[in-house]
Scaffold this motif. Structure first.
Motif, short mmCIF file in Angstrom:
data_model
loop_
_atom_site.label_atom_id
_atom_site.label_comp_id
_atom_site.label_asym_id
_atom_site.label_seq_id
_atom_site.Cartn_x
_atom_site.Cartn_y
_atom_site.Cartn_z
N ALA A 158 0.83 -1.20 0.00
CA ALA A 158 0.00 0.00 0.00
C ALA A 158 0.87 1.25 0.00
O ALA A 158 1.92 1.30 0.64
CB ALA A 158 -0.92 0.01 1.21
N VAL A 159 0.41 2.26 -0.74
CA VAL A 159 1.11 3.54 -0.76
C VAL A 159 0.79 4.28 0.53
O VAL A 159 -0.37 4.54 0.85
CB VAL A 159 0.64 4.39 -1.97
N VAL A 160 1.83 4.57 1.31
CA VAL A 160 1.64 5.28 2.58
C VAL A 160 1.77 6.77 2.34
O VAL A 160 2.84 7.27 1.99
CB VAL A 160 2.66 4.82 3.65
N LYS A 161 0.65 7.49 2.47
CA LYS A 161 0.66 8.93 2.28
C LYS A 161 0.05 9.60 3.49
O LYS A 161 -0.93 9.12 4.05
CB LYS A 161 -0.15 9.32 1.03
N THR A 162 0.64 10.69 3.90
CA THR A 162 0.05 11.48 4.97
C THR A 162 -0.36 12.82 4.40
O THR A 162 0.26 13.33 3.47
CB THR A 162 1.04 11.69 6.14
N ILE A 163 -1.42 13.39 4.96
CA ILE A 163 -1.93 14.66 4.46
C ILE A 163 -1.81 15.70 5.57
O ILE A 163 -1.76 15.38 6.75
CB ILE A 163 -3.40 14.53 4.01
N SER A 164 -1.75 16.96 5.17
CA SER A 164 -1.64 18.02 6.16
C SER A 164 -2.56 19.17 5.77
O SER A 164 -2.96 19.31 4.61
CB SER A 164 -0.19 18.52 6.28
N GLY A 165 -2.90 19.99 6.74
CA GLY A 165 -3.74 21.15 6.48
C GLY A 165 -5.22 20.90 6.64
O GLY A 165 -5.99 21.84 6.84
N VAL A 166 -5.65 19.63 6.53
CA VAL A 166 -7.07 19.30 6.61
C VAL A 166 -7.59 19.49 8.03
O VAL A 166 -8.64 20.10 8.24
CB VAL A 166 -7.32 17.85 6.14
N CYS A 221 -0.25 20.17 14.12
CA CYS A 221 0.17 20.72 15.43
C CYS A 221 1.64 21.11 15.43
O CYS A 221 2.13 21.68 16.43
CB CYS A 221 -0.11 19.70 16.54
N GLY A 222 2.37 20.77 14.37
CA GLY A 222 3.77 21.18 14.27
C GLY A 222 4.78 20.06 14.36
O GLY A 222 5.99 20.30 14.40
N PHE A 223 4.32 18.80 14.38
CA PHE A 223 5.23 17.66 14.41
C PHE A 223 5.69 17.28 13.00
O PHE A 223 4.94 17.45 12.03
CB PHE A 223 4.53 16.43 15.00
N ASP A 224 6.91 16.75 12.91
CA ASP A 224 7.31 16.00 11.72
C ASP A 224 6.77 14.58 11.95
O ASP A 224 7.04 13.99 13.00
CB ASP A 224 8.84 15.95 11.57
N VAL A 225 6.02 14.05 11.00
CA VAL A 225 5.34 12.77 11.21
C VAL A 225 5.79 11.73 10.19
O VAL A 225 5.81 11.98 8.98
CB VAL A 225 3.80 12.93 11.12
N ASP A 226 6.18 10.55 10.70
CA ASP A 226 6.44 9.39 9.86
C ASP A 226 5.33 8.39 10.10
O ASP A 226 4.88 8.21 11.25
CB ASP A 226 7.79 8.73 10.21
N MET A 227 4.89 7.72 9.04
CA MET A 227 3.83 6.72 9.17
C MET A 227 4.38 5.37 8.75
O MET A 227 4.75 5.16 7.60
CB MET A 227 2.64 7.10 8.26
N GLY A 228 4.47 4.44 9.71
CA GLY A 228 4.97 3.11 9.38
C GLY A 228 3.94 2.32 8.59
O GLY A 228 2.74 2.57 8.69
N PRO A 229 4.37 1.34 7.80
CA PRO A 229 3.44 0.52 7.03
C PRO A 229 2.67 -0.43 7.93
O PRO A 229 3.02 -0.65 9.10
CB PRO A 229 4.34 -0.24 6.07
N LEU A 230 1.60 -1.00 7.39
CA LEU A 230 0.81 -1.98 8.12
C LEU A 230 1.60 -3.26 8.37
O LEU A 230 2.54 -3.58 7.64
CB LEU A 230 -0.46 -2.31 7.34
#
Length: 324
Positions: A158-166, A221-230
């Motif tokens: 799966a393509v891991v994408k994070t969104i911001s601003g929403v 909130c101002g964090f740098d965020v990494d999202m690990g895969p499932l």
């Protein structure tokens, strides 16, 4: 039966709005080449996550009421009687069952079935579903059937994408959002970089919508965020957290594996010499398990209904206290 809403402009307008929004999604998918192609790009999942982030932001800011969560919540809730699962024992039983299955089947026939599946995937000739059903009848496992296909087409990732601003677009100038941003800015001033968090999904837990909502909120909130895969192992999550040099590892749990997986990932971080990485846990975790996790080394636990901004503030207080 009389329809009191018949011909109502209000209902017709809402129906038309729903149709137009649905049609816009259909057109977007068509431009990507159809649903199969769209899934490969991760767009449908991203749209769901955007909608979920907006909803969570409205709930957290109080603009949308959820009785019992952000309004009329009980000061203290009675503990829920739950079935305690020993994950280690379950795994042991499953392994033993699989070994028994393989010992009592026709191995030659199973190998022939799996070879037929691989050939079908390779050539495109034959009915793949029918071949899989036959292999299952001969007691081939789901993993073996998947592996037979994977030899040719590989494994879908799966393509891991994070969104911001929403999230921030819905909460606007909420005091909790402003406080979280103030604290992340203070951390950045002291450390020379934004606080970094990795959201991890470990074990056989395929639910990541909530984790993505948290990732979106923390980014705003101002964090740098990494999202690990499932489906990561504790070893994989710990290694990725260390490689990405995160300050916080947030474990998201929805499949009752927290009492096994969370202590395991804390132990792996110790082995890697990174006990300084703060571990938090969130998701569907019964209150009666909190003490167990705290004793295992978890710094904070965020259960269902937690306000994302308030959790970010709590995490930042822990980080800033560690700096002093």
């Amino acid at each position: 039966m009389i329809d009191p809403w018949a011909g109502s402009y209000y209902v017709e307008a809402l129906t038309n709005e729903l149709v137009q929004k649905a049609w816009a999604h259909i057109e977007e998918i068509e431009k990507l080449g159809g649903m199969a192609k769209a899934i490969e790009t991760g767009v449908p999942k991203m749209r769901i996550e955007e909608a979920a982030a907006r909803t969570q932001a409205r709930i957290d800011s109080g603009r949308q009421t959820i009785v019992g969560i952000n309004k009329y919540a009980l000061e203290k809730e009675a503990p829920i009687d739950i079935l305690e699962i020993d994950n280690t024992e379950v795994r042991k039983e499953q392994v033993e069952g699989l070994e028994k299955l393989r010992a009592n089947r026709d191995e030659v026939k199973v190998k022939a079935d799996l070879a037929a599946i691989t050939e079908c995937v390779k050539t495109g000739k034959g009915n793949l579903l029918e071949l899989a059903v036959e292999a299952a009848k001969d007691r081939a496992s789901l993993g073996e059937i998947s592996d037979a296909c994977e030899k040719i087409v590989g494994r879908y990732k799966a393509v891991v994408k994070t969104i911001s601003g929403v999230y921030s677009a819905e909460t606007k100038s909420d005091p909790d959002l402003e406080e979280a941003r103030r604290l992340t800015a203070l951390f950045a001033k002291k450390e020379g970089r934004q606080p970094r968090i990795m959201i991890a999904k470990m074990g056989q837990d395929g639910h990541d919508r909530g984790a993505k909502v948290v990732a979106t909120g923390y980014a705003d909130c101002g964090f740098d965020v990494d999202m690990g895969p499932l489906f990561q192992t504790p070893e994989e999550s710990a290694r990725e957290a260390v490689e990405n040099d995160v300050n916080v590892l947030g474990v998201s749990s929805l499949a009752a594996g927290h009492k096994t997986l969370v202590p395991a990932v804390i132990e792996e971080l110790k082995k890697l010499g990174r006990e300084d990485i703060i571990v938090t846990a969130g998701g569907v975790i019964p209150m009666q398990d909190y003490d167990y996790l705290y004793k295992a080394g978890v710094a904070a636990i965020f259960g269902p209904g937690t306000n994302v901004m308030k959790s970010a503030i709590e995490v930042m207080h822990i980080l800033l206290d560690d700096q002093e």
